[in-house]
Design a protein around this motif. Structure first.
Motif, PDB file in Angstrom:
ATOM      1  N   CYS A   8       2.609 -19.018  -7.073  1.00 25.55           N
ATOM      2  CA  CYS A   8       3.655 -18.036  -6.776  1.00 25.55           C
ATOM      3  C   CYS A   8       5.035 -18.681  -6.639  1.00 25.55           C
ATOM      4  CB  CYS A   8       3.311 -17.269  -5.499  1.00 25.55           C
ATOM      5  SG  CYS A   8       1.799 -16.292  -5.618  1.00 25.55           S
ATOM      6  N   GLU A   9       5.113 -20.010  -6.898  1.00 30.30           N
ATOM      7  CA  GLU A   9       6.388 -20.743  -6.820  1.00 30.30           C
ATOM      8  C   GLU A   9       7.072 -20.483  -5.473  1.00 30.30           C
ATOM      9  OE1 GLU A   9       8.858 -20.120 -10.206  1.00 30.30           O
ATOM     10  OE2 GLU A   9       7.244 -20.500 -11.643  1.00 30.30           O
ATOM     11  N   LEU A  10       6.299 -20.638  -4.400  1.00 31.09           N
ATOM     12  CA  LEU A  10       6.822 -20.399  -3.060  1.00 31.09           C
ATOM     13  C   LEU A  10       7.728 -21.544  -2.624  1.00 31.09           C
ATOM     14  CD1 LEU A  10       3.556 -19.097  -1.314  1.00 31.09           C
ATOM     15  CD2 LEU A  10       5.374 -17.765  -2.397  1.00 31.09           C
ATOM     16  N   ARG A  11       8.673 -21.227  -1.763  1.00 21.14           N
ATOM     17  CA  ARG A  11       9.607 -22.217  -1.240  1.00 21.14           C
ATOM     18  C   ARG A  11       9.572 -22.185   0.283  1.00 21.14           C
ATOM     19  NH1 ARG A  11      14.739 -20.321  -5.061  1.00 21.14           N
ATOM     20  NH2 ARG A  11      13.539 -20.261  -7.017  1.00 21.14           N
TER      21      ARG A  11
ATOM     22  N   GLN B  44      12.247 -32.496  16.491  1.00 25.75           N
ATOM     23  CA  GLN B  44      13.613 -32.021  16.326  1.00 25.75           C
ATOM     24  C   GLN B  44      14.080 -32.154  14.876  1.00 25.75           C
ATOM     25  OE1 GLN B  44      16.329 -33.056  19.739  1.00 25.75           O
ATOM     26  NE2 GLN B  44      14.561 -34.236  20.422  1.00 25.75           N
ATOM     27  N   SER B  45      13.671 -33.228  14.209  1.00 24.40           N
ATOM     28  CA  SER B  45      14.022 -33.392  12.797  1.00 24.40           C
ATOM     29  C   SER B  45      13.379 -32.305  11.937  1.00 24.40           C
ATOM     30  CB  SER B  45      13.587 -34.774  12.302  1.00 24.40           C
ATOM     31  OG  SER B  45      14.288 -35.799  12.974  1.00 24.40           O
ATOM     32  N   GLN B  46      12.105 -32.011  12.218  1.00 22.50           N
ATOM     33  CA  GLN B  46      11.422 -30.962  11.464  1.00 22.50           C
ATOM     34  C   GLN B  46      12.073 -29.611  11.688  1.00 22.50           C
ATOM     35  OE1 GLN B  46       7.384 -31.292  12.841  1.00 22.50           O
ATOM     36  NE2 GLN B  46       6.894 -33.019  11.506  1.00 22.50           N
ATOM     37  N   ALA B  47      12.469 -29.326  12.930  1.00 23.93           N
ATOM     38  CA  ALA B  47      13.129 -28.061  13.229  1.00 23.93           C
ATOM     39  C   ALA B  47      14.463 -27.955  12.500  1.00 23.93           C
ATOM     40  CB  ALA B  47      13.334 -27.921  14.737  1.00 23.93           C
ATOM     41  N   ALA B  48      15.213 -29.064  12.451  1.00 27.33           N
ATOM     42  CA  ALA B  48      16.498 -29.065  11.748  1.00 27.33           C
ATOM     43  C   ALA B  48      16.313 -28.807  10.258  1.00 27.33           C
ATOM     44  CB  ALA B  48      17.212 -30.392  11.975  1.00 27.33           C
ATOM     45  N   GLU B  49      15.326 -29.460   9.649  1.00 30.14           N
ATOM     46  CA  GLU B  49      15.108 -29.270   8.210  1.00 30.14           C
ATOM     47  C   GLU B  49      14.610 -27.863   7.915  1.00 30.14           C
ATOM     48  OE1 GLU B  49      14.738 -32.311   5.581  1.00 30.14           O
ATOM     49  OE2 GLU B  49      13.607 -33.649   6.894  1.00 30.14           O
ATOM     50  N   MET B  50      13.780 -27.298   8.794  1.00 32.93           N
ATOM     51  CA  MET B  50      13.325 -25.933   8.593  1.00 32.93           C
ATOM     52  C   MET B  50      14.483 -24.951   8.697  1.00 32.93           C
ATOM     53  SD  MET B  50      10.765 -24.163   7.760  1.00 32.93           S
ATOM     54  CE  MET B  50      10.031 -22.534   7.840  1.00 32.93           C
ATOM     55  N   ALA B  51      15.395 -25.190   9.643  1.00 29.61           N
ATOM     56  CA  ALA B  51      16.567 -24.321   9.787  1.00 29.61           C
ATOM     57  C   ALA B  51      17.419 -24.351   8.515  1.00 29.61           C
ATOM     58  CB  ALA B  51      17.399 -24.753  10.996  1.00 29.61           C
ATOM     59  N   VAL B  52      17.542 -25.522   7.915  1.00 31.27           N
ATOM     60  CA  VAL B  52      18.299 -25.637   6.666  1.00 31.27           C
ATOM     61  C   VAL B  52      17.614 -24.856   5.542  1.00 31.27           C
ATOM     62  CG1 VAL B  52      19.073 -27.235   4.873  1.00 31.27           C
ATOM     63  CG2 VAL B  52      19.369 -27.830   7.277  1.00 31.27           C
ATOM     64  N   GLU B  53      16.279 -24.971   5.445  1.00 34.04           N
ATOM     65  CA  GLU B  53      15.558 -24.247   4.392  1.00 34.04           C
ATOM     66  C   GLU B  53      15.698 -22.741   4.563  1.00 34.04           C
ATOM     67  OE1 GLU B  53      14.240 -25.475   1.705  1.00 34.04           O
ATOM     68  OE2 GLU B  53      14.783 -27.502   2.324  1.00 34.04           O
ATOM     69  N   LEU B  54      15.620 -22.255   5.790  1.00 35.63           N
ATOM     70  CA  LEU B  54      15.804 -20.823   6.033  1.00 35.63           C
ATOM     71  C   LEU B  54      17.206 -20.386   5.628  1.00 35.63           C
ATOM     72  CD1 LEU B  54      14.071 -20.495   9.525  1.00 35.63           C
ATOM     73  CD2 LEU B  54      13.270 -19.527   7.376  1.00 35.63           C
ATOM     74  N   ALA B  55      18.200 -21.219   5.931  1.00 39.44           N
ATOM     75  CA  ALA B  55      19.578 -20.892   5.554  1.00 39.44           C
ATOM     76  C   ALA B  55      19.744 -20.878   4.036  1.00 39.44           C
ATOM     77  CB  ALA B  55      20.545 -21.892   6.182  1.00 39.44           C
ATOM     78  N   LYS B  56      19.086 -21.798   3.348  1.00 36.56           N
ATOM     79  CA  LYS B  56      19.165 -21.828   1.884  1.00 36.56           C
ATOM     80  C   LYS B  56      18.595 -20.554   1.263  1.00 36.56           C
ATOM     81  CE  LYS B  56      18.933 -26.860   1.211  1.00 36.56           C
ATOM     82  NZ  LYS B  56      18.107 -27.972   0.655  1.00 36.56           N
ATOM     83  N   ARG B  57      17.456 -20.072   1.826  1.00 35.94           N
ATOM     84  CA  ARG B  57      16.861 -18.845   1.292  1.00 35.94           C
ATOM     85  C   ARG B  57      17.818 -17.667   1.507  1.00 35.94           C
ATOM     86  NH1 ARG B  57      13.950 -22.695   0.667  1.00 35.94           N
ATOM     87  NH2 ARG B  57      15.541 -22.861  -0.964  1.00 35.94           N
ATOM     88  N   THR B  58      18.585 -17.697   2.619  1.00 40.94           N
ATOM     89  CA  THR B  58      19.573 -16.648   2.867  1.00 40.94           C
ATOM     90  C   THR B  58      20.664 -16.680   1.803  1.00 40.94           C
ATOM     91  OG1 THR B  58      19.168 -16.712   5.264  1.00 40.94           O
ATOM     92  CG2 THR B  58      21.252 -15.772   4.536  1.00 40.94           C
ATOM     93  N   VAL B  59      21.142 -17.873   1.478  1.00 40.66           N
ATOM     94  CA  VAL B  59      22.206 -18.011   0.478  1.00 40.66           C
ATOM     95  C   VAL B  59      21.705 -17.580  -0.904  1.00 40.66           C
ATOM     96  CG1 VAL B  59      23.780 -19.640  -0.649  1.00 40.66           C
ATOM     97  CG2 VAL B  59      23.293 -19.861   1.798  1.00 40.66           C
TER      98      VAL B  59
END
Length: 394
Positions: free
Chosen positions: A159-162, A297-312
């Protein structure tokens, strides 16, 4: 769905084959042996190698002659390596396929009671993809739970999930040595059909341009311009009030721009400040204090970035407020701060980050907010503060 390949199926674990069989509509797939299961999948999906398998089955000798006694097969399943769950499941699937013994003459066989179909439990969560290619649907994207749902690498590829995608589908409870429930199939991705959308943009392929739409700022930053897609670095000596300023920035954005998706990333701050952010800001908060594990904390930061990318990628605007960027490992800090951009095709990601005076982020920031101690106490803007191409902001 892409054409299925026999070689790829033969290398997939049994759990993945079951998930694929459920999607393509193979009936009674849990009773099939591995080779028969692959053939059935290819037959239903019209994949590569379906015809060759059909020819092989015609020439194969009857299964009953090749199979030993039921007890011997069960003993072999129990003696397998307990860590190799896929092999055990495969052996048990073969046992389940064996014909039942006939009742003695004159004795009527008991009719099995029909099983009531189990109601499917449907779950929705945000996808977190692990380095090994598998993933989990998490209710809270910034923490782990035993209620998280396992997603196989095959489902993610098909399904080419991100990372950060909102995925919906039925789940089954964990079996034997499994620790988590598993996703049976993907019913929806971000509210849409699970088939890969060719027109879905990729964040990395969007064209970054300087910010043109100005964002509101708190009174103490009235002379500093920044906009949607700005990369804002805040720096100053200890006690200069950077954390307080970040909170004013975040509250102003939430109050004046309801269209923004604002997330706060806390890394290495005081635990008391974590409490204040969570109680007072009303915003989504990821990470934690200096007493929390750095890896978490690093994992949380990277997940926050991925969520923001999906928003953009959806053409919307996201904001990350980071305190403090230099508490992250260099590679993670670079990915977080470097994600900020105004996409020419639509959408933006703005990052506000507290940093040290010598941090590399000052060089690549599009807006620099430098603080220094004021003569009467407190802090004030220092020389060097300003915005690159501030004339474009309106």
């Amino acid at each position: 769905m892409s054409v299925l390949d026999r070689k790829e199926l033969e290398q997939s674990p049994l759990a993945d084959l079951h998930a694929i069989a459920a999607e393509v509509g193979v009936e009674g797939f849990r009773r099939l042996r591995r080779d028969d299961l692959i053939a059935a999948i290819l037959g239903e999906a019209g994949g590569d190698g379906a015809e060759d398998r059909a020819d092989d089955e015609e020439e194969a000798e009857p299964r009953g002659r090749r199979r030993g006694r039921r007890g011997g097969r069960a003993r072999r399943a129990r003696s397998s390596d307990p860590g190799d769950v896929a092999d055990v499941e495969e052996l048990e699937a073969e046992i389940a396929e064996e014909p039942e013994e006939e009742a003695p003459a004159g004795v009527e066989a008991e009719e099995p009671e029909p099983e009531e179909p189990e109601e499917e439990l449907v779950r929705t969560g945000l996808l977190d993809i692990l380095p090994n290619g598998s993933g989990f649907l998490r209710e809270d994207p910034f923490s782990h739970s035993r209620e998280d749902v396992y997603v196989s690498p095959a489902q993610i590829r098909r399904c080419e999930l991100r990372a950060g995608d909102e995925v919906t589908g039925p789940v089954r409870p964990p079996r034997r040595s499994e620790r988590y429930p598993s996703l049976i199939r993907v019913d929806a991705v971000n509210g849409n059909a699970p088939e890969p959308a060719s027109e879905r943009p990729r964040f990395e392929e969007l064209t970054p341009v300087f910010a043109t739409e100005r964002l509101s700022s708190p009174d103490e930053l009235a002379s500093i311009a920044y906009g949607k897609g700005s990369r804002v670095a805040l720096s100053g000596p200890p006690g200069a009030g950077i954390t307080t300023l970040l909170r004013h920035i975040a509250s102003t954005l939430a109050e004046k721009h309801s269209d923004l998706d604002v997330t706060v990333i806390l890394v290495g701050v005081r635990p008391e400040e974590v409490t204040e952010w969570r109680r007072d800001s009303g915003l989504r908060v990821a990470g934690g204090g200096f007493d929390a594990a750095g890896e978490h904390q690093s994992q949380a930061a990277e997940m926050a970035v991925e969520l923001a990318k999906r928003t953009v990628e959806k053409g919307r605007d996201a904001v990350l407020v980071v305190d403090a960027l230099d508490a992250l490992p260099p590679g993670v800090a670079r990915r977080v701060f470097g994600a900020a951009r105004n996409a020419e095709e639509g959408g933006s990601l703005t990052v506000f980050a507290a940093i040290g005076a010598a941090h590399e982020a000052l060089r690549v920031a599009t807006t620099r907010i430098l603080l220094e101690a004021a003569p009467g106490g407190g802090a004030q803007l220092a020389p060097g503060s300003g915005t690159t191409h501030a004339d474009l902001l309106s």
